[in-house]
Design an enzyme around this catalytic site. Sequence first.
Site, PDB file in Angstrom:
ATOM      1  N   GLU A  45       0.846  -1.193   0.000  1.00 58.41           N
ATOM      2  CA  GLU A  45       0.000   0.000   0.000  1.00 58.41           C
ATOM      3  C   GLU A  45       0.881   1.241   0.000  1.00 58.41           C
ATOM      4  O   GLU A  45       1.832   1.340   0.778  1.00 58.41           O
ATOM      5  CB  GLU A  45      -0.921  -0.017   1.217  1.00 58.41           C
ATOM      6  CG  GLU A  45      -1.597   1.307   1.547  1.00 58.41           C
ATOM      7  CD  GLU A  45      -2.449   1.848   0.409  1.00 58.41           C
ATOM      8  OE1 GLU A  45      -2.501   3.082   0.262  1.00 58.41           O
ATOM      9  OE2 GLU A  45      -3.030   1.049  -0.350  1.00 58.41           O
ATOM     10  N   ARG A 120     -16.673   4.036   3.406  1.00 54.48           N
ATOM     11  CA  ARG A 120     -15.566   3.266   2.869  1.00 54.48           C
ATOM     12  C   ARG A 120     -14.625   2.771   3.968  1.00 54.48           C
ATOM     13  O   ARG A 120     -14.105   1.651   3.913  1.00 54.48           O
ATOM     14  CB  ARG A 120     -14.774   4.108   1.854  1.00 54.48           C
ATOM     15  CG  ARG A 120     -13.679   3.350   1.116  1.00 54.48           C
ATOM     16  CD  ARG A 120     -13.037   4.253   0.066  1.00 54.48           C
ATOM     17  NE  ARG A 120     -12.094   3.528  -0.767  1.00 54.48           N
ATOM     18  CZ  ARG A 120     -10.809   3.387  -0.499  1.00 54.48           C
ATOM     19  NH1 ARG A 120     -10.317   3.901   0.626  1.00 54.48           N
ATOM     20  NH2 ARG A 120     -10.015   2.726  -1.301  1.00 54.48           N
ATOM     21  N   ARG A 210      -0.093   2.624 -26.420  1.00 56.45           N
ATOM     22  CA  ARG A 210       0.502   3.643 -25.560  1.00 56.45           C
ATOM     23  C   ARG A 210      -0.562   4.607 -25.011  1.00 56.45           C
ATOM     24  O   ARG A 210      -0.365   5.211 -23.948  1.00 56.45           O
ATOM     25  CB  ARG A 210       1.587   4.401 -26.316  1.00 56.45           C
ATOM     26  CG  ARG A 210       2.566   5.145 -25.417  1.00 56.45           C
ATOM     27  CD  ARG A 210       3.731   5.704 -26.211  1.00 56.45           C
ATOM     28  NE  ARG A 210       4.594   4.658 -26.720  1.00 56.45           N
ATOM     29  CZ  ARG A 210       5.552   4.060 -26.011  1.00 56.45           C
ATOM     30  NH1 ARG A 210       5.750   4.407 -24.755  1.00 56.45           N
ATOM     31  NH2 ARG A 210       6.289   3.121 -26.550  1.00 56.45           N
TER      32      ARG A 210
END
Length: 373
Positions: A45, A120, A210
């Site tokens: 993380e 969240r 790309r």
Amino acid sequence: MASLPIAVRPRPRIRIAICGGGIGGLSLAVVLNKYCSDVQIDLYEAAPQFTEIGAGISVWKRTWFIMQLLGLDASLGKMTVKPPVDALSQGFVFRKSDQEEQGFNFHPMMVPYGSITLHRADMLKVLSDNLLSSQNLRTHFSKRLVSYEQTEQNSLASGGVTLHFLDGSSAQADLLVGADGIKSATRATMYTRLAELAAKEDAAKSAKLRSYVNASWSGTYAYRALVETEKLLRAAQGHQAASSSMMYCGKDKHVVSYPISQGRLVNLVAFVTVPGGDGKDLDGPAVVDVSKQEMLECYKGWEPEVQQLLDCVDNPSRWTISHIRDLPSYADGRVALLGNSVSYSSSARFVSSINFFTFFSAQGSENNKCPFS
């Protein structure tokens, strides 16, 4: 996290690195930990800890079913506004609001389980708590992936992936899953490599590949904020947003709101679409703090119910909504993409990805061996 002494731990048959400790990355770690006893999971993380960026999320039946399979539904149910029930319930209420006079509800969306809304941070806590006793998971914070290299070997017994991080360190894995968001270094490295390989034979194809390295602006901004429910009800008694998931609709704009944190807060996301903005480049950061007045100006002339809700906001931020369109592949060799690294603008990507990994991992549950082995 707790682990057995190295001497008594079974040797993992495969090492999987997950870059990104958001909902997608943590959910994948939970799936692998549940169904694959012989896998070493390394979760990297970029932040110093799991963060709560994004504030509110809505969970629908398919995702809730997966949470049930993982045994997380009871813990998550305690975090919701009301316990989810397997019955037809109200999801979002759609309301016409782009006029000065009072608007009107024109469609209550009825779906199984209704709209299950969460903070969240609550979702992340339930996922991370589930992994606290894991013997197969190691978590590494402050590790932002910059690039990776993979050896051209077909068997798991030879070759692998080398991860390079911003702090100059590196790590090894057999497989890499990039759940590192819209600015995914995993996707950037993958498509830079694919473009370089294609350049040898097809310049046009190389240029197209790309173009997937960086996400493009969708032409939409989102003003985000959390509103205290008590504050909203003091300002407007009986306001629908305090108890229902709302979709306030208008030309080129809409406001999404729903209660979270067991009803203590209202998550608010006010979208503004700029005609012709899709695909254009943007200067400056993707997320900025803005004045409340800037947000209010965007909804000048909208009905009182929207004005009352927006007026309760204290510190809004403006998010650039970007996306990746028609990504031709989510995997290359030993590396795969997950969640927002695939497409930020579509929440279904997360659901589909986790659903895939849940199904794939469950195939190996009979012999308690990882299906990747």
